[in-house]
Design a protein around this motif. Structure first.
Motif, PDB file in Angstrom:
ATOM      1  N   ASN A  46      10.720   0.732  -0.845  1.00 26.29           N
ATOM      2  CA  ASN A  46      10.938   2.088  -1.354  1.00 26.29           C
ATOM      3  C   ASN A  46      12.097   2.130  -2.336  1.00 26.29           C
ATOM      4  O   ASN A  46      13.036   1.324  -2.269  1.00 26.29           O
ATOM      5  CB  ASN A  46      11.098   3.122  -0.233  1.00 26.29           C
ATOM      6  N   GLU A 102      10.735   6.956   2.407  1.00 27.85           N
ATOM      7  CA  GLU A 102       9.590   7.108   1.508  1.00 27.85           C
ATOM      8  C   GLU A 102       9.260   8.572   1.313  1.00 27.85           C
ATOM      9  O   GLU A 102       9.334   9.380   2.246  1.00 27.85           O
ATOM     10  CB  GLU A 102       8.378   6.387   2.083  1.00 27.85           C
ATOM     11  N   GLY A 103       8.895   8.894   0.127  1.00 28.77           N
ATOM     12  CA  GLY A 103       8.544  10.276  -0.172  1.00 28.77           C
ATOM     13  C   GLY A 103       9.710  11.058  -0.704  1.00 28.77           C
ATOM     14  O   GLY A 103       9.540  12.068  -1.354  1.00 28.77           O
ATOM     15  N   GLY A 123       5.548   8.545  -4.932  1.00 25.59           N
ATOM     16  CA  GLY A 123       5.200   8.436  -3.519  1.00 25.59           C
ATOM     17  C   GLY A 123       3.890   7.692  -3.318  1.00 25.59           C
ATOM     18  O   GLY A 123       3.795   6.813  -2.457  1.00 25.59           O
ATOM     19  N   ARG A 124       2.903   8.019  -4.132  1.00 29.20           N
ATOM     20  CA  ARG A 124       1.606   7.350  -4.004  1.00 29.20           C
ATOM     21  C   ARG A 124       1.710   5.872  -4.364  1.00 29.20           C
ATOM     22  O   ARG A 124       1.107   5.021  -3.720  1.00 29.20           O
ATOM     23  CB  ARG A 124       0.576   8.054  -4.900  1.00 29.20           C
ATOM     24  N   GLU A 126       4.401   4.009  -4.129  1.00 30.55           N
ATOM     25  CA  GLU A 126       5.136   3.324  -3.057  1.00 30.55           C
ATOM     26  C   GLU A 126       4.239   3.044  -1.863  1.00 30.55           C
ATOM     27  O   GLU A 126       4.310   1.968  -1.260  1.00 30.55           O
ATOM     28  CB  GLU A 126       6.349   4.150  -2.634  1.00 30.55           C
ATOM     29  N   ARG A 127       3.403   4.019  -1.534  1.00 28.40           N
ATOM     30  CA  ARG A 127       2.492   3.810  -0.395  1.00 28.40           C
ATOM     31  C   ARG A 127       1.485   2.713  -0.712  1.00 28.40           C
ATOM     32  O   ARG A 127       1.143   1.902   0.138  1.00 28.40           O
ATOM     33  CB  ARG A 127       1.789   5.125  -0.038  1.00 28.40           C
ATOM     34  N   ALA A 128       1.012   2.687  -1.962  1.00 29.08           N
ATOM     35  CA  ALA A 128       0.061   1.640  -2.356  1.00 29.08           C
ATOM     36  C   ALA A 128       0.737   0.277  -2.370  1.00 29.08           C
ATOM     37  O   ALA A 128       0.165  -0.725  -1.928  1.00 29.08           O
ATOM     38  CB  ALA A 128      -0.522   1.959  -3.733  1.00 29.08           C
ATOM     39  N   ALA A 130       3.077  -0.630  -0.533  1.00 32.60           N
ATOM     40  CA  ALA A 130       3.328  -1.048   0.853  1.00 32.60           C
ATOM     41  C   ALA A 130       2.167  -1.872   1.413  1.00 32.60           C
ATOM     42  O   ALA A 130       2.332  -2.594   2.399  1.00 32.60           O
ATOM     43  CB  ALA A 130       3.579   0.176   1.722  1.00 32.60           C
TER      44      ALA A 130
END
Lengths: 191, 118
Positions: A46, A102-103, A123-124, A126-128, A130
């Protein structure tokens, strides 16, 4: 002040920083921050943590500058410090088991529509990210965020060029699967 | 292939110049004390580096002159000391020459010399 036509070589800047030049240190930080951030983000996952790691790594690098035996390869040396610091930071986080950040956007104080969209995209992403392995994240970020070539990535991350290409290939495929082509298209427009 | 590139612009820490300046400033201000320390060290080391070559040359010259003078003094004092001792002990000249030449005289040479001395 206008930028000089030929940028000062890292080797020269490192020598100047060794003698205490704040201006040279400032230039080194600006030049290598994005690459450092890419590696830190690749390890931490993140952006907020990655920024903390970068700050810590640059200060650590300054303290240990005499250990940089090949100043012309300063970037690779710096990224090794970033990786180590990021790794330690991740372990520290795991031990503390704190709430992940995150976020949370570093620019979340701004409520403009553009910044909100940007925060959402971040955010999207970072999630991807991950979903990728650490080396995949590091390679795709160095390559696509900071424009590094495979030879440079291989040298900095101590892997082969072939491995670097493989990581990039898999990373991009996973990101496309996670984000979808339309989202990627959205990013392209955003740029 | 450029079209394959994933656009990470939303994550780019340098995309917002003002925010990036703040980030860099935070790092450089954290580094201020270390940079001050380095400047102080550099000023001392720098003087040594500037004066290193002339100092080395002067030291080498002094060592050469002193060495030569010492060698000459040692040689002349050794010669003077040897002749002085020989004279003080009343050693005959031919015996002194054997000693200086580090020769062992034969019994015949000794007899001849003693006879001559008598």
């Amino acid at each position: 002040m206008a930028e000089p036509t030929t940028p000062v070589a890292d080797e020269t800047l490192v020598e100047e920083v060794r003698r205490g030049s704040a201006a040279a240190f400032d230039t080194l930080v600006r030049r290598h921050y994005r690459a450092a951030f890419a590696v830190a983000l690749g390890t931490c996952g993140n952006a907020m943590d990655a920024e903390d790691v970068c700050q810590d790594a640059f200060l650590r690098a300054l303290e240990r500058l005499e250990d940089c035996r090949h100043p012309e390869r300063f970037a690779a040396w710096l990224l090794r410090i970033v990786r180590n610091r990021a790794h330690n930071f991740r372990e520290y986080r795991a031990i503390r088991a704190g709430v992940p950040l995150e976020g949370m956007s570093p620019t979340s104080s701004s409520d403009s529509a553009r910044d909100l969209l940007r925060a959402e995209l971040r955010g999207r992403l970072e999630r991807a990210l991950a979903l990728l392995s650490t080396p995949e994240r590091q390679v795709v970020l160095l390559h696509d965020l900071d424009g590094w070539r495979h030879r440079e990535i291989a040298n900095a991350l101590e892997i082969s060029e072939t491995r670097s290409r493989q990581y990039l290939f898999h990373a991009r495929r996973k990101l496309r699967d996670a984000l979808g082509a339309d989202v990627l298209q959205e990013y392209l427009h955003e740029a | 292939m450029k079209h394959d590139r994933v656009d990470f612009n939303a994550l780019d820490p340098t995309a917002d110049p003002r925010r990036f300046d703040d980030t860099v400033r935070a790092i450089t201000s954290g580094a201020a004390s270390e940079l001050v320390r380095r400047r102080a060290v550099a000023s001392v080391v720098g003087q040594i580096v500037i004066w290193r070559r002339p100092l080395l040359m002067a030291a080498t010259l002094t060592a050469l002159v002193s060495g030569t003078a010492l060698w000459h003094a040692h040689r002349s004092s050794q010669a003077a000391q040897t002749s002085g001792v020989v004279e003080a002990l009343g050693v005959p000249a031919f015996m002194a020459s054997w000693v200086r030449a580090d020769e062992t005289p034969t019994p015949a040479q000794l007899l001849v010399a003693l006879e001559e001395d008598r």
